[in-house]
Design an enzyme around this catalytic site. Structure first.
Site, PDB file in Angstrom:
ATOM      1  CB  CYS A   1     -36.830 -21.922  23.728  1.00 29.54           C
ATOM      2  SG  CYS A   1     -38.512 -21.689  23.819  1.00 29.54           S
TER       3      CYS A   1
ATOM      4  CG  HIS B   1     -35.410 -22.853  19.794  1.00 26.77           C
ATOM      5  ND1 HIS B   1     -35.918 -23.520  20.240  1.00 26.77           N
ATOM      6  CD2 HIS B   1     -36.299 -21.683  20.048  1.00 26.77           C
ATOM      7  CE1 HIS B   1     -37.302 -23.457  20.828  1.00 26.77           C
ATOM      8  NE2 HIS B   1     -37.684 -22.349  20.849  1.00 26.77           N
TER       9      HIS B   1
ATOM     10  CG  ASN C   1     -40.619 -24.881  20.127  1.00 26.96           C
ATOM     11  OD1 ASN C   1     -39.796 -24.500  20.950  1.00 26.96           O
ATOM     12  ND2 ASN C   1     -41.223 -23.211  20.192  1.00 26.96           N
TER      13      ASN C   1
HETATM   14  N1  ACO Z   1     -55.097 -23.566  13.040  1.00 23.24           N
HETATM   15  C1  ACO Z   1     -55.474 -22.945  12.889  1.00 23.24           C
HETATM   16  N2  ACO Z   1     -55.530 -21.672  12.167  1.00 23.24           N
HETATM   17  C2  ACO Z   1     -55.455 -20.284  13.131  1.00 23.24           C
HETATM   18  C3  ACO Z   1     -54.539 -21.910  14.372  1.00 23.24           C
HETATM   19  C4  ACO Z   1     -54.335 -22.946  14.462  1.00 23.24           C
HETATM   20  N3  ACO Z   1     -53.632 -23.655  14.804  1.00 23.24           N
HETATM   21  N4  ACO Z   1     -53.968 -20.813  15.136  1.00 23.24           N
HETATM   22  C5  ACO Z   1     -54.310 -19.580  15.140  1.00 23.24           C
HETATM   23  N5  ACO Z   1     -55.637 -19.295  13.503  1.00 23.24           N
HETATM   24  C6  ACO Z   1     -55.886 -18.069  12.806  1.00 23.24           C
HETATM   25  C7  ACO Z   1     -56.050 -17.112  13.768  1.00 23.24           C
HETATM   26  O1  ACO Z   1     -57.563 -17.261  14.320  1.00 23.24           O
HETATM   27  C8  ACO Z   1     -56.407 -16.437  12.519  1.00 23.24           C
HETATM   28  O2  ACO Z   1     -57.137 -16.661  12.046  1.00 23.24           O
HETATM   29  P1  ACO Z   1     -58.119 -15.305  11.394  1.00 23.24           P
HETATM   30  O3  ACO Z   1     -56.943 -14.270  10.187  1.00 23.24           O
HETATM   31  O4  ACO Z   1     -59.798 -15.782  11.272  1.00 23.24           O
HETATM   32  O5  ACO Z   1     -58.477 -13.897  13.002  1.00 23.24           O
HETATM   33  C9  ACO Z   1     -55.274 -16.409  11.559  1.00 23.24           C
HETATM   34  O6  ACO Z   1     -55.414 -18.409  11.539  1.00 23.24           O
HETATM   35  C10 ACO Z   1     -54.090 -16.240  11.421  1.00 23.24           C
HETATM   36  O7  ACO Z   1     -53.384 -16.248  12.575  1.00 23.24           O
HETATM   37  P2  ACO Z   1     -52.402 -14.893  13.134  1.00 23.24           P
HETATM   38  O8  ACO Z   1     -51.252 -15.607  14.236  1.00 23.24           O
HETATM   39  O9  ACO Z   1     -52.233 -14.110  12.281  1.00 23.24           O
HETATM   40  O10 ACO Z   1     -50.807 -16.237  12.249  1.00 23.24           O
HETATM   41  P3  ACO Z   1     -49.637 -16.226  11.986  1.00 23.24           P
HETATM   42  O11 ACO Z   1     -49.251 -16.208  10.436  1.00 23.24           O
HETATM   43  O12 ACO Z   1     -48.982 -15.033  12.858  1.00 23.24           O
HETATM   44  O13 ACO Z   1     -49.116 -17.536  12.201  1.00 23.24           O
HETATM   45  C11 ACO Z   1     -47.701 -18.667  14.572  1.00 23.24           C
HETATM   46  C12 ACO Z   1     -48.701 -17.745  14.125  1.00 23.24           C
HETATM   47  C13 ACO Z   1     -47.249 -19.355  13.781  1.00 23.24           C
HETATM   48  C14 ACO Z   1     -47.864 -18.756  15.594  1.00 23.24           C
HETATM   49  C15 ACO Z   1     -46.682 -16.939  14.048  1.00 23.24           C
HETATM   50  O14 ACO Z   1     -46.705 -15.971  14.984  1.00 23.24           O
HETATM   51  C16 ACO Z   1     -45.703 -17.829  14.329  1.00 23.24           C
HETATM   52  O15 ACO Z   1     -44.318 -18.613  13.632  1.00 23.24           O
HETATM   53  N6  ACO Z   1     -44.883 -17.091  15.933  1.00 23.24           N
HETATM   54  C17 ACO Z   1     -43.427 -17.020  16.473  1.00 23.24           C
HETATM   55  C18 ACO Z   1     -43.477 -17.507  17.201  1.00 23.24           C
HETATM   56  C19 ACO Z   1     -42.840 -18.626  17.972  1.00 23.24           C
HETATM   57  O16 ACO Z   1     -42.843 -19.855  17.123  1.00 23.24           O
HETATM   58  N7  ACO Z   1     -42.953 -19.464  18.752  1.00 23.24           N
HETATM   59  C20 ACO Z   1     -42.794 -20.530  19.534  1.00 23.24           C
HETATM   60  C21 ACO Z   1     -41.992 -20.378  20.598  1.00 23.24           C
HETATM   61  S1  ACO Z   1     -41.478 -19.278  21.356  1.00 23.24           S
HETATM   62  C22 ACO Z   1     -39.573 -19.536  20.661  1.00 23.24           C
HETATM   63  O17 ACO Z   1     -39.682 -20.508  21.192  1.00 23.24           O
HETATM   64  C23 ACO Z   1     -37.996 -18.625  20.634  1.00 23.24           C
END
Ligand code: ACO
Length: 325
Positions: free
Chosen positions: A119, A252, A282
Site C-alpha cells: 500500500c 492511503h 482499499n
Molecule cells: N462483518 C461482520 N462482522 C465482522 C466482520 C465483517 N466483515 N469482520 C469481523 N467481524 C466481527 C468479528 O468476527 C468480531 O466478532 P466477535 O467480537 O464476535 O469475535 C467483531 O466483528 C470484531 O472484530 P475485530 O477484528 O475486533 O474488529 P475491529 O474493530 O478491529 O475492526 C478492522 C476490524 C476493520 C479490520 C480493523 O481492525 C481495522 O481497520 N484495521 C486496520 C486494518 C486495515 O485497514 N487494513 C487494510 C490493509 S492494511 C493497509 O492498507 C495499511
C-alpha cells in the site's frame, strides 16, 4: 538551480463492476459468510468497491489510467522517458506490469519497471521517479499505482474480503525549475511481515503456501496511525514547513478511522482530507493516485496548493511525499 518534479497531469480508472456493501453481503451470504452494510460502514467507512473483470489484469487498469493522465498532461506516450508501476498484484511473475503498459501505450525504449511496497507502493514509486528527475536521468515520468486485490482475497474470510477493491491511478511528472515535489520520506521494517501478508508463492509449477491476504487488523491499525504521523512530520521538517501549511492531506485509503486519527494528529480538519475509501475500498498502491485524481478533477485541488501524500502497507513499509501542485 534545483530541479523539481512537477505533476503535469493525473488520471485514474475503476473497473465497471461496482459492488455496494449490500451487493457484497448478498454474494458472501451465498457461501455462508455473514456480514452487513452497517458493520462495514461503522468499522471502515467503506460503502462500495469495484472489482476487475476476469479478463482484466493490473496492466489493463494501469494503461487506462495512464492514457487519462497523458491526455491531462497534454503529452504523447513517446515523450515519456521513464515508466514506474507500483503493484503487488502483477499480471505475471514477470515481465513487469510497467513493460506491458509501455507496450500497450504503443511506445518502447524508455526504462520501465515495477515497485513492490504494497500500500506504500505509489509513495515509493513517486520518490524513485523524483530522484531520477532530480539527478537528470529522466525528464518526463509516468508513475502508476495499479491493483487487482480481488484476486488475492479469501472470500471466506469476512475480516479481510470486505476491505479491498481494484483500480488504478497515474501521474505524469516533469522536470521543472518550479516546485514540485518538496520533500520525500521512506521507511520499512521487515519484522512486521506476518501482520499483513500473502504467504504463498509459485513453486515447481504449483502454488506453495496460501496465496490469499492475511491480516491482523488491530496490529495494522495501531502501527499505521503512529507511522503516518511520523512520516508526515519528517517530510514537513525536510521542507521547513509545518502542518498548518498543508492544504490537502491525501492518505492511503485503508480505513476512515485511520485517516481521521492521522488528520487529528496533524491538526487538520476533516474537510482538508481527501476521502475516497467510501467509494473505492482499499485499492492498495492505487488508492493515493486514485484519490489525488478524484480531487484534481472535481476541482478541490488547485495549482499552487500544498499536498501531503502518505502511505503505509505490508512489509511494513511507509512514507510520504510533500508537494506543491
Ligand atoms: N462483518 C461482520 N462482522 C465482522 C466482520 C465483517 N466483515 N469482520 C469481523 N467481524 C466481527 C468479528 O468476527 C468480531 O466478532 P466477535 O467480537 O464476535 O469475535 C467483531 O466483528 C470484531 O472484530 P475485530 O477484528 O475486533 O474488529 P475491529 O474493530 O478491529 O475492526 C478492522 C476490524 C476493520 C479490520 C480493523 O481492525 C481495522 O481497520 N484495521 C486496520 C486494518 C486495515 O485497514 N487494513 C487494510 C490493509 S492494511 C493497509 O492498507 C495499511
Amino acid at each position: 538551480m534545483r530541479i523539481y518534479s512537477r505533476i503535469l497531469g493525473t488520471g485514474s480508472y475503476l473497473p465497471e463492476k461496482r459492488l455496494t456493501n449490500a451487493d457484497l453481503a448478498a454474494e458472501l451470504a451465498q457461501q455462508g459468510v455473514e456480514t452487513s452494510d452497517d458493520w462495514i460502514v461503522e468499522r471502515t467507512g467503506i460503502r462500495a468497491r469495484h472489482f476487475a473483470a476476469d479478463t482484466q489484469g493490473s496492466s489493463d487498469l494501469a494503461t487506462e489510467a495512464a492514457r487519462k493522465a497523458l491526455t491531462a498532461a497534454g503529452i504523447a506516450a513517446d515523450e515519456l522517458d521513464l515508466i514506474i508501476v507500483a503493484t503487488s498484484t502483477p499480471d505475471m511473475v514477470f515481465p513487469s506490469v510497467a513493460t506491458m503498459v509501455q507496450h500497450k501505450l504503443g511506445t518502447a525504449g524508455c526504462p520501465a519497471f515495477d515497485v513492490q511496497a504494497v500500500c506504500s507502493g505509489f509513495i515509493y514509486a513517486l520518490t524513485i521517479a523524483d530522484s531520477m528527475i532530480q539527478s537528470g536521468s529522466a525528464k518526463r515520468a509516468l508513475v502508476i499505482g495499479s491493483e487487482v486485490f480481488s484476486r488475492i482475497l479469501d472470500f471466506k474470510d469476512r475480516t479481510t474480503c470486505v476491505l479491498f477493491g481494484d483500480g488504478a491511478g497515474a501521474v505524469i511528472l516533469e522536470a521543472s525549475d518550479q516546485p514540485g515535489i518538496l520533500a520525500t520520506d521512506l521507511h520499512a521494517d521487515g519484522k512486521y511481515k506476518d501482520i499483513l501478508c500473502v504467504p504463498g508463492h509459485v513453486n515447481k509449477g504449483g502454488i506453495l503456501g496460501d496465496p490469499v491476504l492475511k491480516m491482523d487488523g488491530q496490529a495494522v491499525f495501531k502501527l499505521a496511525v503512529g507511522v503516518l504521523e511520523e512520516t508526515a512530520r519528517a517530510s514537513l521538517a525536510k521542507a521547513n514547513l509545518t502542518d498548518a501549511d498543508i492544504d490537502w492531506l491525501i492518505p492511503h485509503q485503508a480505513n476512515i478511522r485511520i485517516m481521521q486519527s492521522t488528520a487529528k494528529k496533524l491538526k487538520m480538519t476533516a474537510d482538508k482530507v481527501v476521502v475516497t475509501v467510501d467509494q473505492h475500498g482499499n485499492t492498495s498502491a492505487a488508492s493515493i493516485p486514485l484519490a489525488l485524481d478524484t480531487a484534481v478533477r472535481d476541482g478541490r485541488i488547485q495549482r499552487g496548493q500544498t499536498l501531503m501524500l502518505e502511505g503505509v502497507g505490508g512489509g511494513f513499509t511507509w512514507g510520504s511525499v510533500l508537494l506543491r501542485y
